[in-house]
Structure formats: C-alpha cells, structure tokens
Scaffold this motif. Structure first.
Motif: not given
Length: 363
Positions: A168, A170, A172, A185, A187
C-alpha cells in the motif's frame, strides 16, 4: 442332468466374460489427478510441501515442473531431477501421492508448480499450484524523485513498489504538514496537485508497506517556481544626521531573484554612501540590507527594494526620515537591537560625550 451341467458352464462363461470386460475397462481408464495442494503463501526461509495424488497412473510417468516463462523439470516418477539440496521428493504408494518439499524458501521460488501425468506425446493430464513468497516492499526506480513546477501548473507525483502482498502506498509531508488534498495522509500510487502553490513546496514522503519488514520510503522534493514577494519589517525608519541606518527587505522567490535598491529612480551601488548586502536563508528566501552611511540631508526620503526573476517582479518602499536623537543601532556601532551590550555601549557613549562637553564649558 446334462441340462444342469450346461447351465453351470453357461454361468461360468458369463462370469469369465464379465471379469474380462472389467479388466479391459480398468486397463483402458485414463489416468487422473485426484488431488493437488491449494495455493501456498510462505515467508522467505520457510518450508512448503506440494501433494499430488494420481489414479490409474501406474504405467505412466508423473512429473513435477516449475512452469513459469522458462519451465524447469523437478522430478520424474519418484526420482528428483533438480540438483538442489533444498528440494526433496517422497512417494506414498498407499494413496498414490507424490510429495515435493522445498526448504529454506527463496524469493525466486515463487511461481506456478505443475504435477503432470504424461499419457502420450499429445496427451497430458496436469494440475497447478501457485507458491507466493512474502517479500518486503521496494520502491521502484520509475517513481518520482524530484519535481520543479511553475506556480499554478498541475503536479503529479508517482510512487510504485514491488513486494508481496502488494504494498500500500501512503503519502505524507515533512513534519506531518497538511497535504494539498486537505488531509495529513493520502493513499494511492499517484498524488496530484491540480494547481500548485508556493506553499505546496517542500519534501513529500512516499511510504510503501505490506506488513512484511518495516517497509520502504522515498523522499520527493517539490520545488515551485514563483514571482517574488517582498515584505518590509520596518517601512519607516528615523535617524539623525551623520549617523548610519540599515534599511531591510525580505524577499521570497524561486528561482532566486536579482535584487536592487533605488532612490529617486536611480539604482544604488556599494560606495562611500551606501553598502548593499544579500543573505540567502534558503533557496527561496533572501534578506537584503541597505546601509545608508553617514546620512546627509539629501539621503532622506523613499528607498525602493526591487526583486525580479523570470516569473515577475515586486517592489517595496522604505522611508528614511530625520530625527534629532541618534537611533541605535547602527548609530552606536552595534549589530543588533535590545541587548545588554547595546545598552552599555549607549550609556558609555553618552557619558563620554557629557564629560567632553563639561570640560569645554569649564574653560
């Protein structure tokens, strides 16, 4: 009497014929694979075993293969072909089951394994089992590494990673700043900023995680090109004649701009009247200081700090006016405001001036 004997012979003949038909039918039965191990998911270093049960295959060759893009024969019958100590093969005659075992699993062992009964050159019976090996994420080289974009343009950052299970992704920002998506965040493989602003510049983190190991991370630097923005901390400054005064402006721009100071539309330069200095605190920030030296009457008035890059320009004014009392610093020779050293220097200078005046008047 003879009729009874004839009946017995007839019954025996039918029984024999039935046995022959059954034997013939069994001999002609096509081999089948009655069981194959289901898909396996293992860790690197683990052990896996594939079971393949066959029926009516005593007279046929049973093979194990690794059937990826380039097939590899592993065993034939109860004989292991591959010369790898991690592989072993057992045959259980009671269940007609072939058992292929792999120890110390490596990443390269992942793939499809096939149990195959070869009936003829054109006829084979096969069953497949897939082995998946858990692998930690590794961010791919085709992911974004850095971006330079003009303010207002669309920015697209991409991040891809290999590994199993599928990682996955993600996103930031540095110091957990809010993303342009208005969240901490995001995704997904692609992070888009439809109209990038100068406030969007900085470091973005692409984090790939699939629960195996600690994951992987890439830092992506986003630089935004924009026209200069100038702020003036003190737009009006007073100073007495024959003293120095520092005029300041702070410039925010990228690429770094050309900075000039003007007075009465005349560009100033370093000489006995003026000293200009620039100090870059970061790629986008520059502090510019104009020191007016030993101020004369004609040097009072408006000064303009101007910054220019290929995206535009900006300017800001600083007014210098006359005062009776000298302002420290830089009149007292100090480079900063409000400290104890400044106070001591001011007091000592005034005391010295008072002593000199007292001596002159006593004469």
């Amino acid at each position: 009497m003879w009729q009874a004997e004839l009946m017995k012979i007839n019954n025996l003949w039918h029984a024999l014929l039935l046995l022959m038909l059954v034997a013939c039918a069994q001999a002609q039965r096509t081999p089948t694979i009655s069981y194959i191990t289901q898909e396996q998911i293992k860790d690197i270093g683990g052990t896996v075993e594939f079971d393949c049960s066959v029926q009516y295959a005593k007279e046929y060759n049973v093979l194990f293969l690794k059937t990826d893009s380039d097939p590899v024969f592993l065993s034939t019958g109860s004989t292991l072909v591959i010369k790898d100590s991690r592989f072993s093969l057992r045959y259980d005659p009671n269940s007609s089951t072939y058992k292929l075992q792999i120890k110390d699993i490596q990443e390269t062992d992942a793939g499809t394994y096939t149990c195959q009964v070869v009936i003829s050159t054109v006829h084979k019976v096969s069953a497949n089992v897939k082995l998946s090996v858990r692998r930690p994420p590794v961010i791919s080289d085709n992911s974004t590494q850095s971006i330079v974009a003009s303010e207002g343009s669309e920015v697209q950052m991409e991040c891809y990673a290999s590994g199993y299970p599928t990682p996955t992704i993600t996103w930031r920002r540095e110091n957990n700043a809010i993303l342009p998506t208005d969240s901490a965040t995001y995704v997904g493989n692609i992070l888009r900023i439809k109209s990038v602003k100068k406030e969007d510049r900085g470091t973005y983190y692409c984090v790939a995680d699939n629960g195996v190991s600690k994951g992987d991370r890439r830092n992506i630097n986003v630089e935004v090109e924009f026209a200069p923005v100038i702020t003036v901390p003190r737009p009006r400054l007073g100073q007495a004649l024959q003293y120095d005064m520092d005029l300041e402006c702070h410039i925010e721009a990228y690429p770094p701009p050309a900075i000039v100071w003007t007075k009465d539309d005349i560009q100033l330069a370093n000489n006995q009247h003026y000293t200009i200095s620039h100090f870059a605190t970061a790629d986008e920030y520059t502090d510019s200081t104009l020191r007016v030296i030993t101020i004369e009457k004609r040097q009072y008035g408006d000064y303009v700090c101007k910054a220019t890059n290929r995206f535009g320009d900006a300017e800001a004014r600083v007014n210098l006016f006359e005062t009776i009392i000298p302002v420290c610093p830089p009149a007292c020779g100090q480079a900063y405001y409000g400290g104890a050293e400044h106070i001591a220097a001011s007091a000592s200078s005034l005391a010295l001036l008072g002593i000199v005046l007292a001596v002159l008047y006593s004469r």
